[in-house]
Design a protein around this motif. Structure first.
Motif, PDB file in Angstrom:
ATOM      1  N   VAL A 126      56.771  28.476   2.335  1.00 24.33           N
ATOM      2  CA  VAL A 126      56.966  27.586   3.490  1.00 24.33           C
ATOM      3  C   VAL A 126      58.305  26.863   3.371  1.00 24.33           C
ATOM      4  O   VAL A 126      59.043  26.707   4.356  1.00 24.33           O
ATOM      5  N   ASN A 127      58.654  26.438   2.156  1.00 24.29           N
ATOM      6  CA  ASN A 127      59.914  25.735   1.907  1.00 24.29           C
ATOM      7  C   ASN A 127      61.117  26.614   2.266  1.00 24.29           C
ATOM      8  O   ASN A 127      62.056  26.187   2.942  1.00 24.29           O
TER       9      ASN A 127
ATOM     10  N   LEU B   1      53.155  17.919  -1.729  1.00 25.39           N
ATOM     11  CA  LEU B   1      54.524  17.510  -2.011  1.00 25.39           C
ATOM     12  C   LEU B   1      55.524  18.581  -1.571  1.00 25.39           C
ATOM     13  O   LEU B   1      56.588  18.261  -1.024  1.00 25.39           O
ATOM     14  N   LEU B   2      55.192  19.846  -1.782  1.00 20.00           N
ATOM     15  CA  LEU B   2      56.101  20.924  -1.372  1.00 20.00           C
ATOM     16  C   LEU B   2      56.197  21.028   0.145  1.00 20.00           C
ATOM     17  O   LEU B   2      57.264  21.355   0.689  1.00 20.00           O
ATOM     18  N   TYR B   3      55.109  20.743   0.836  1.00 21.94           N
ATOM     19  CA  TYR B   3      55.162  20.747   2.299  1.00 21.94           C
ATOM     20  C   TYR B   3      56.051  19.599   2.803  1.00 21.94           C
ATOM     21  O   TYR B   3      56.800  19.765   3.767  1.00 21.94           O
TER      22      TYR B   3
ATOM     23  N   MET C  31      45.620  34.561 -10.523  1.00 14.75           N
ATOM     24  CA  MET C  31      46.962  34.623  -9.943  1.00 14.75           C
ATOM     25  C   MET C  31      47.047  33.697  -8.739  1.00 14.75           C
ATOM     26  O   MET C  31      46.160  33.702  -7.891  1.00 14.75           O
ATOM     27  N   ILE C  32      48.102  32.895  -8.687  1.00 16.64           N
ATOM     28  CA  ILE C  32      48.280  31.958  -7.584  1.00 16.64           C
ATOM     29  C   ILE C  32      49.412  32.424  -6.676  1.00 16.64           C
ATOM     30  O   ILE C  32      50.426  32.954  -7.145  1.00 16.64           O
ATOM     31  N   VAL C  33      49.228  32.242  -5.376  1.00 20.73           N
ATOM     32  CA  VAL C  33      50.272  32.575  -4.404  1.00 20.73           C
ATOM     33  C   VAL C  33      51.113  31.317  -4.169  1.00 20.73           C
ATOM     34  O   VAL C  33      50.574  30.277  -3.772  1.00 20.73           O
ATOM     35  N   PRO C  34      52.440  31.377  -4.423  1.00 20.96           N
ATOM     36  CA  PRO C  34      53.303  30.185  -4.255  1.00 20.96           C
ATOM     37  C   PRO C  34      53.586  29.895  -2.777  1.00 20.96           C
ATOM     38  O   PRO C  34      54.730  29.961  -2.310  1.00 20.96           O
ATOM     39  N   LEU C  35      52.526  29.569  -2.044  1.00 12.45           N
ATOM     40  CA  LEU C  35      52.639  29.365  -0.598  1.00 12.45           C
ATOM     41  C   LEU C  35      53.592  28.218  -0.263  1.00 12.45           C
ATOM     42  O   LEU C  35      54.339  28.286   0.724  1.00 12.45           O
TER      43      LEU C  35
END
Length: 229
Positions: A9-10, A131-133, A1-5
């Motif tokens: 932040v976005n 890229l999201l940061y 499971m991945i945390v959509p960090l």
């Protein structure tokens, strides 16, 4: 499971930028806010045009947009979103007449760009949030400008943004075998056409029910795999 960090932040950057924009917007005259609004509208048109022209499959783009829009119209997605945002506006006792428009416009602008798809997929597959940061910084600045004209609706657009973008990240994590650069390009092209519609709405050139075009994002994936098995 991945945390959509990256998405978290976005969403936080949009909230922060919106607070700043609402504060400074109260000091701007109606004339200045109108000019800022027009500049954002023109920029949105340019962004949408640039994105839509990236497609390598114009017929596929057209079919997905027509099919997706028909589905969206039948489901009355635009009306459902506006009704929901109006209920939120009443519950918050907000008297800003642009609340619903601001929420929908900001959400679509933040979520239909190529950086959204590529960034969320990169986070899901490679746990790379760079890229999201970067997008978070850009969205934060944009939210300052949008909130100065639209008000609190931009702040609350962070909620659907978080849900949508986090869903993309989790989807990429679990279904990465179905994703490739070709699909991302076509997704961005469909998003570009939708962003063009947002620009037309902002400039009051033509009313386009952009939210009803959202199913086209699903249609383009299905059609792409149909033509590229």
């Amino acid at each position: 499971m991945i945390v959509p960090l990256g998405s978290i932040v976005n969403a936080g950057s949009v909230c922060l930028g919106s607070i700043i924009g609402m504060y400074f917007g109260s000091f701007l005259s109606e004339r200045i806010r109108k000019i800022i609004f027009q500049v954002i509208g023109l920029f949105t048109l340019i962004l949408g045009l640039q994105m839509s022209l990236q497609t390598n499959q114009f017929l596929m783009l057209l079919i997905s947009l027509v099919l997706g829009t028909v589905i969206g119209e039948c489901l009355a997605i635009e009306k459902a979103i506006k009704d929901l945002s109006n209920k939120l506006k009443i519950k918050l006792q907000n008297d800003n007449q642009h609340f619903s428009e601001g929420l929908v416009t900001a959400f679509l602008l933040y979520c239909i760009g190529s950086m959204t798809f590529v960034g969320a997929i990169e986070e899901g597959i490679n746990q790379d949030r760079t890229l999201l940061y970067t997008k978070s910084l850009m969205d934060g600045i944009t939210s300052i400008l949008l909130a100065s004209s639209f008000g609190a609706g931009v702040f609350f657009s962070a909620i659907p943004l978080l849900l949508f973008q986090a869903s993309l990240t989790l989807g990429a994590f679990y279904f990465q075998s179905y994703l490739n650069s070709g699909i991302i390009t076509e997704l961005s092209a469909v998003g570009g056409v939708m962003i063009l519609g947002i620009g037309l709405n902002m400039l009051k050139i033509k009313k386009v029910n952009v939210s009803n075009m959202l199913p086209a994002l699903v249609c383009i994936i299905a059609i792409y795999h149909l033509f590229n098995p």
